[in-house]
Design a protein around this motif. Structure first.
Motif, PDB file in Angstrom:
ATOM      1  N   SER A 244     -43.089 -11.456 -10.648  1.00 40.29           N
ATOM      2  CA  SER A 244     -42.203 -10.633  -9.799  1.00 40.29           C
ATOM      3  C   SER A 244     -41.371  -9.457 -10.812  1.00 40.29           C
ATOM      4  CB  SER A 244     -40.946 -11.661  -9.192  1.00 40.29           C
ATOM      5  OG  SER A 244     -40.123 -11.935 -10.641  1.00 40.29           O
TER       6      SER A 244
ATOM      7  N   ARG B 287     -41.698  -5.750  -8.359  1.00 40.42           N
ATOM      8  CA  ARG B 287     -40.120  -5.258  -8.682  1.00 40.42           C
ATOM      9  C   ARG B 287     -40.537  -3.447  -9.543  1.00 40.42           C
ATOM     10  NH1 ARG B 287     -36.049  -3.621 -11.807  1.00 40.42           N
ATOM     11  NH2 ARG B 287     -36.917  -4.935 -14.121  1.00 40.42           N
TER      12      ARG B 287
ATOM     13  N   ASN C  76     -35.463  -0.855   0.402  1.00 45.90           N
ATOM     14  CA  ASN C  76     -34.979  -1.365  -1.137  1.00 45.90           C
ATOM     15  C   ASN C  76     -36.825  -1.674  -1.352  1.00 45.90           C
ATOM     16  OD1 ASN C  76     -33.982  -2.428  -3.111  1.00 45.90           O
ATOM     17  ND2 ASN C  76     -32.179  -3.658  -2.052  1.00 45.90           N
TER      18      ASN C  76
ATOM     19  N   GLU D 254     -36.626  -1.868  -4.448  1.00 41.69           N
ATOM     20  CA  GLU D 254     -36.433  -2.978  -5.569  1.00 41.69           C
ATOM     21  C   GLU D 254     -36.515  -4.155  -5.356  1.00 41.69           C
ATOM     22  OE1 GLU D 254     -33.979  -3.303  -9.717  1.00 41.69           O
ATOM     23  OE2 GLU D 254     -33.300  -1.953  -8.319  1.00 41.69           O
ATOM     24  N   ASP D 255     -35.771  -4.735  -4.027  1.00 41.69           N
ATOM     25  CA  ASP D 255     -35.812  -6.004  -4.223  1.00 41.69           C
ATOM     26  C   ASP D 255     -37.519  -6.202  -2.917  1.00 41.69           C
ATOM     27  OD1 ASP D 255     -33.416  -6.091  -5.037  1.00 41.69           O
ATOM     28  OD2 ASP D 255     -32.702  -5.996  -3.499  1.00 41.69           O
TER      29      ASP D 255
ATOM     30  N   TYR E 216     -40.269  -7.610  -3.520  1.00 43.38           N
ATOM     31  CA  TYR E 216     -40.721  -8.582  -3.839  1.00 43.38           C
ATOM     32  C   TYR E 216     -40.458  -9.694  -2.749  1.00 43.38           C
ATOM     33  CZ  TYR E 216     -37.569  -9.520  -7.224  1.00 43.38           C
ATOM     34  OH  TYR E 216     -36.288 -10.341  -8.190  1.00 43.38           O
ATOM     35  N   MET E 217     -39.187  -9.650  -3.043  1.00 45.38           N
ATOM     36  CA  MET E 217     -37.839 -10.768  -2.086  1.00 45.38           C
ATOM     37  C   MET E 217     -38.400 -11.172  -0.782  1.00 45.38           C
ATOM     38  SD  MET E 217     -34.784 -11.514  -5.313  1.00 45.38           S
ATOM     39  CE  MET E 217     -34.438  -9.355  -4.510  1.00 45.38           C
ATOM     40  N   LYS E 218     -38.473 -10.362  -0.442  1.00 45.28           N
ATOM     41  CA  LYS E 218     -38.629 -10.397   0.985  1.00 45.28           C
ATOM     42  C   LYS E 218     -39.883 -10.936   2.178  1.00 45.28           C
ATOM     43  CE  LYS E 218     -34.288  -7.503   1.335  1.00 45.28           C
ATOM     44  NZ  LYS E 218     -33.647  -6.146   1.386  1.00 45.28           N
TER      45      LYS E 218
END
Length: 446
Positions: free
Chosen positions: A339, A343, A378, A380-381, A383-385
């Motif tokens: 991750s 990021r 976003n 930076e985020d 990878y989580m979405k």
């Protein structure tokens, strides 16, 4: 004729020297303790007064006992501290010469390599070498001529004490300043330290290398490969120093090689990544280990370093574009095994998108509106979405802005194109992640 007062002083000196000569280890240890306590910080004239103009007679006894006993470690720290009082005294050049004439430098260097000697004793040896190095150019040359750089560097790599390692750094820094005859030797020794197992030694070597690089002005061919390999570290303080050195190195003749190397690290060799695939798929207990796989740590650090360089200099950012950095950053964003790579690559890509309209156009087209909107909202985020299909889109991207840059008149240099071996690497990299994601989808389906 000598006065009664002078005769009494001479008598005291002779009595003191006789006591030393006739004493055993325990008694000599007490004598040394007393000497250190009462004479710390004294100048050479004050020491002469203390010993009735015969201080050298005691110094020669100290150096003789040091040469006879240093391999056993007997009273070694006290011996070295006592000798240090002489060498550090103001106007002590005479004492320094006397110490060197009996092989003092070689003895100090040999102490560093002895396994049975305690670390704190070796630290005192380093402090004496600092005193010698700071006495002038010819003394620095003497240390280097005695194979000192190798001994000192090896000790730094093996030392377990950070405090001692910092003292070694001070010594190496002294040896690289005002030492034109051997400064390259010190520089090469610092480069040779970079692959060592000690994070503190790596950190200090990188710091000192920055100083050495500015003094020498030319680069050694091996420095790029060694610094890039340091990016595999899981220690952020080491990574920071490596990136600081990289920022310096782009101003030298290795700039092209360095930038090519950083971009290449964004797409790791499948030989290194695929060997963990069976374990990752079959044993959930090893999943957490992939977060520290060195090649992925290196990938993340490369993405970070590229971002730092691009933001600091527009010319470097343009050169990176011609190395297909956008393509490689997007591929790194598709690495669902790590991750932090996703990021940091996303944050760096965001800068290129914001700075170059042509990059924005190609990235939007490659990602598609949904993924691109997630990215711009976003980075930076992201990878989580994103889901596994979107990760595949990133890993398999074929973005190439080079032709568009050339057509738009932005600086181009054909020598910066990546070779065919990188393309092969990327194809294998895509296959690896697509296969992983497909199997992951299969496991999730009912």
């Amino acid at each position: 004729m000598t006065s009664i007062k002078e005769q009494a002083a001479i008598s005291r000196l002779l009595s003191f020297l006789q006591d030393w000569d006739n004493s055993g280890k325990v008694a000599r240890s007490h004598i040394l303790n007393s000497f250190i306590e009462t004479n710390q910080g004294k100048t050479a004239p004050e020491l002469e007064q203390e010993f009735s103009q015969g201080a050298s007679l005691f110094l020669v006894r100290l150096t003789t006992w040091l040469r006879l006993s240093y391999m056993t470690g007997c009273c070694l720290d006290k011996l070295l501290k006592s000798i240090g009082i002489f060498l550090s005294a103001v106007s002590s050049n005479r004492y320094l010469i006397e110490f060197l004439e009996v092989g003092g430098v070689l003895t100090l260097l040999e102490i560093l390599g002895l396994e049975k000697i305690k670390e704190e004793h070796k630290k005192e040896s380093i402090k004496l070498l600092q005193l010698i190095a700071n006495s002038g150019r010819k003394y620095k040359e003497l240390i280097c001529e005695s194979y000192g750089v190798r001994s000192i560097a090896e000790f730094l790599a093996k030392s377990k004490s950070e405090e001692t390692q910092e003292e070694v750094q001070v010594l190496l820094d002294a040896l690289v300043h005002g030492n034109p005859k051997y400064q390259n030797q010190v520089y090469k020794g610092l480069i040779a330290l970079l692959p060592c197992a000690s994070p503190k030694a790596q950190q200090l070597s990188l710091q000192t290398l920055r100083t050495a690089q500015s003094i020498i002005g030319t680069t050694h061919p091996s420095i790029v490969d060694c610094v890039l390999k340091v990016l595999r570290t899981m220690h952020l303080e080491v990574q920071y120093e490596a990136i600081e050195l990289i920022k310096d190195l782009v101003n030298y003749d290795v700039r092209k090689t360095l930038l090519q190397g950083l971009v290449a690290l964004l797409i790791p060799s499948v030989k290194e990544t695929s060997k963990l695939q069976p374990k990752i798929l079959n044993d959930s207990s090893v999943l957490h280990l992939t977060a520290h796989l060195p090649v992925f740590l290196q990938q993340a650090a490369a993405a970070k370093a590229i971002g730092v360089l691009a933001r600091s200099n527009l010319s470097i950012a343009e050169e990176l574009l011609h190395l297909r950095v956008v393509h490689s950053l997007m591929a790194a964003m598709g690495n669902t095994d790590h991750s932090n790579s996703q990021r940091l690559a996303s944050l760096t890509l965001e800068y290129f998108v914001q700075m170059f309209p042509v990059v924005e156009e190609h990235v939007r087209r490659s990602m598609g509106e949904e993924l691109y909107n997630l990215f711009t909202s976003n980075a930076e985020d992201l990878y989580m979405k994103m889901d596994s299909i979107q990760a595949d889109i990133l890993a398999a991207n074929k973005v190439n802005v080079t032709k568009a840059l050339h057509d738009s008149g932005v600086y181009t240099n054909m020598s910066f194109y990546l070779g065919p071996s990188v393309n092969e690497n990327h194809l294998a990299y895509i296959t690896h992640f697509q296969k992983r994601n497909m199997e992951a989808k299969g496991e999730q389906s009912p």
